[in-house]
Design an enzyme around this catalytic site. Structure first.
Site, PDB file in Angstrom:
ATOM      1  N   PHE A 125       0.866  -1.184   0.000  1.00 28.37           N
ATOM      2  CA  PHE A 125       0.000   0.000   0.000  1.00 28.37           C
ATOM      3  C   PHE A 125       0.907   1.240   0.000  1.00 28.37           C
ATOM      4  O   PHE A 125       1.796   1.355   0.839  1.00 28.37           O
ATOM      5  CB  PHE A 125      -0.893  -0.035   1.243  1.00 28.37           C
ATOM      6  N   ASP A 197       1.592  -4.559   8.570  1.00 27.42           N
ATOM      7  CA  ASP A 197       0.411  -3.732   8.388  1.00 27.42           C
ATOM      8  C   ASP A 197      -0.778  -4.681   8.215  1.00 27.42           C
ATOM      9  O   ASP A 197      -0.812  -5.486   7.272  1.00 27.42           O
ATOM     10  CB  ASP A 197       0.597  -2.829   7.158  1.00 27.42           C
ATOM     11  N   TYR A 222     -11.200   1.647  10.099  1.00 28.64           N
ATOM     12  CA  TYR A 222     -12.447   1.922   9.360  1.00 28.64           C
ATOM     13  C   TYR A 222     -12.774   0.896   8.292  1.00 28.64           C
ATOM     14  O   TYR A 222     -13.740   1.059   7.570  1.00 28.64           O
ATOM     15  CB  TYR A 222     -12.403   3.331   8.735  1.00 28.64           C
ATOM     16  N   LYS A 223     -11.963  -0.159   8.169  1.00 28.97           N
ATOM     17  CA  LYS A 223     -12.265  -1.186   7.163  1.00 28.97           C
ATOM     18  C   LYS A 223     -13.150  -2.254   7.806  1.00 28.97           C
ATOM     19  O   LYS A 223     -14.280  -1.958   8.181  1.00 28.97           O
ATOM     20  CB  LYS A 223     -10.956  -1.704   6.580  1.00 28.97           C
ATOM     21  N   ARG A 371     -12.949  -4.671  -7.344  1.00 32.01           N
ATOM     22  CA  ARG A 371     -12.649  -5.316  -6.071  1.00 32.01           C
ATOM     23  C   ARG A 371     -13.940  -5.537  -5.278  1.00 32.01           C
ATOM     24  O   ARG A 371     -14.770  -4.633  -5.171  1.00 32.01           O
ATOM     25  CB  ARG A 371     -11.732  -4.373  -5.293  1.00 32.01           C
TER      26      ARG A 371
END
Ligand SMILES: *Cc1c(COP(=O)(O)O)cnc(C)c1O
Length: 412
Positions: A125, A197, A222-223, A371
């Site tokens: 990322f 991560d 927040y995922k 996705r």
């Protein structure tokens, strides 16, 4: 058996089925984007009102003690313990993933002096790589050197010169998952410290950070954790690395006694040393309430449902010849992926927009990836059946060719 009857049987047997009622899912929407921004838990909404109206509105500044605001970074983080396999005193909820990475990176580099190389993957990322680049320009040449490699070269690139290995367990594009335990073990044999991560893992993939001897980790609130847009992230520092060196963003909340207002920084001797400034109580309170949704579920249940949803999606896609033109870029083997699937298609962006117009929310990652996230707490197998039917119609009828679906917006 038709897909519809399949999905009814699967939903009837789903041990997490009742969890859906704990979320606000807009009527008529199928949300395959919980890996990007989790939906609103009912209890987070209720708590936000108490937090604002009663705690802030009525109790004002006394709430720091009365409602435990001052300890919220710790108490919120302790709720994550079972999800990440961590004993108390090693987790904090604070700041963003990026800022937390900076703190951990600085500490790991200090602990592993005189080594200076940080190895990561080329397709990590981007913020993770950017933070190392920032550290590199701050410290100057020769103090921090980023080396990015392809996944197939990862193990060969590790040697006794490497200070820190910085990896994301689940790739944000493909969903491909790395084996934390074996990679961490290999790194330790070479004296390398590892920072993981877990942004695309926590809440979907079971983790055992203590048992796997992970050094440090960060993850996103927040995922799959459903903490709300821009929710505080979390960090993990294994007890053995605490209180040795202090982190550079040493604000007053990391001081051993912040309310003495001493002019000299003395770091706290525990995990709170990794705090910087005043915790954002409104968003932290919402995250904390959102985490209560996980109190009565096990990581194994989350994993098994998430994989079952994804496998069902794959089976339905395979049964529709019109979907042959979608190319799966995620691993076929379930144990090699996290909670999402990605497909390449040159019209990926427009397909994503056409799906959204039909109430099916997915996302798109440049240049051509569609996705789908399989959040285990609120999705039903019937949602998956419906989503694949609509997807097949869109592709078969080229409904994505509508010009409106091709206009790019700022956030994709
Ligand atoms: C979502 C995500 C982040 C987010 O970082 P922030 O600084 O909190 O915006 C970081 N890393 C990965 C792997 C992510 O998926």
């Amino acid at each position: 058996m038709t897909a519809l009857s399949d999905c009814q049987a699967l939903d009837a047997a789903d041990v997490l089925a009742s969890k859906r009622a704990e979320f606000k899912i807009p009527a008529g929407k199928i949300y395959l984007n919980g890996n990007s921004l989790g939906p609103l838990p009912v209890r987070a909404l209720a708590h936000s009102l108490t937090l604002i109206e009663q705690q802030w509105g009525e109790d004002l500044i006394s709430s720091w003690n009365k409602h435990g605001w001052i300890d919220l970074p710790l108490t919120c983080a302790e709720k994550l313990g079972p999800l990440v396999g961590v004993a108390p005193g090693q987790l904090l909820c604070c700041d963003s993933v990026s800022v937390n990475l900076f703190k951990l990176l600085a500490v790991a580099l200090q602990l592993n002096k005189p080594r200076t190389t940080v190895v990561s993957l080329q397709d990590n990322f981007p913020t993770d790589l950017y933070m190392v680049q920032g550290m590199q320009s701050l410290l100057g040449a020769g103090q921090c050197e980023l080396q990015t490699v392809d996944e197939e070269d990862l193990l060969d690139s590790l040697n006794r010169e490497v200070a820190v290995l910085l990896l994301t367990q689940v790739n944000f594009r493909s969903g491909a998952m790395l084996d934390i335990q074996s990679i961490t073990q290999r790194a330790h044999e070479l004296g390398i410290l590892v920072i993981w991560d877990l942004s695309h893992s926590v809440g979907a993939v079971p983790l055992q950070l203590d048992a796997w001897s992970v050094d440090m980790a960060v993850g996103c609130g927040y995922k799959y954790l459903n903490g709300g847009p821009g929710a505080p992230a979390f960090l993990y520092v294994n007890k053995q690395h605490q209180a040795k060196v202090s982190q550079p963003l040493c604000g007053w909340m990391g001081h051993t006694s912040p309310f003495e207002f001493s002019p000299d920084y003395v770091p706290a001797k525990d995990i709170t040393e990794f705090l910087t400034g005043t915790p954002p109580i409104l968003s932290l309170g919402v995250l904390s309430a959102a985490l209560d949704v996980f109190a009565d579920v096990t990581p194994a249940q989350l994993r098994s449902k998430s994989l079952a949803l994804a496998d069902y999606f794959l089976a339905l896609v395979a049964a529709r010849p019109e979907l042959n033109e979608l190319e799966l870029v995620s691993p076929v083997a379930a144990e090699q992926r996290g909670g999402q699937l990605a497909f390449a298609h040159e019209e990926g962006y427009a397909i994503c927009q056409a799906l959204a117009a039909a109430g099916i929310l997915s996302d798109f990652r440049s240049p051509d990836l569609l996705r789908f996230g399989f959040s285990p707490l609120f999705l039903r197998f019937a949602d998956i059946a419906k989503a694949v039917t609509v997807l097949a119609d869109i592709v078969a009828q080229r409904r994505f060719d509508e010009p409106a679906f091709k206009q790019r917006q700022k956030v994709t």
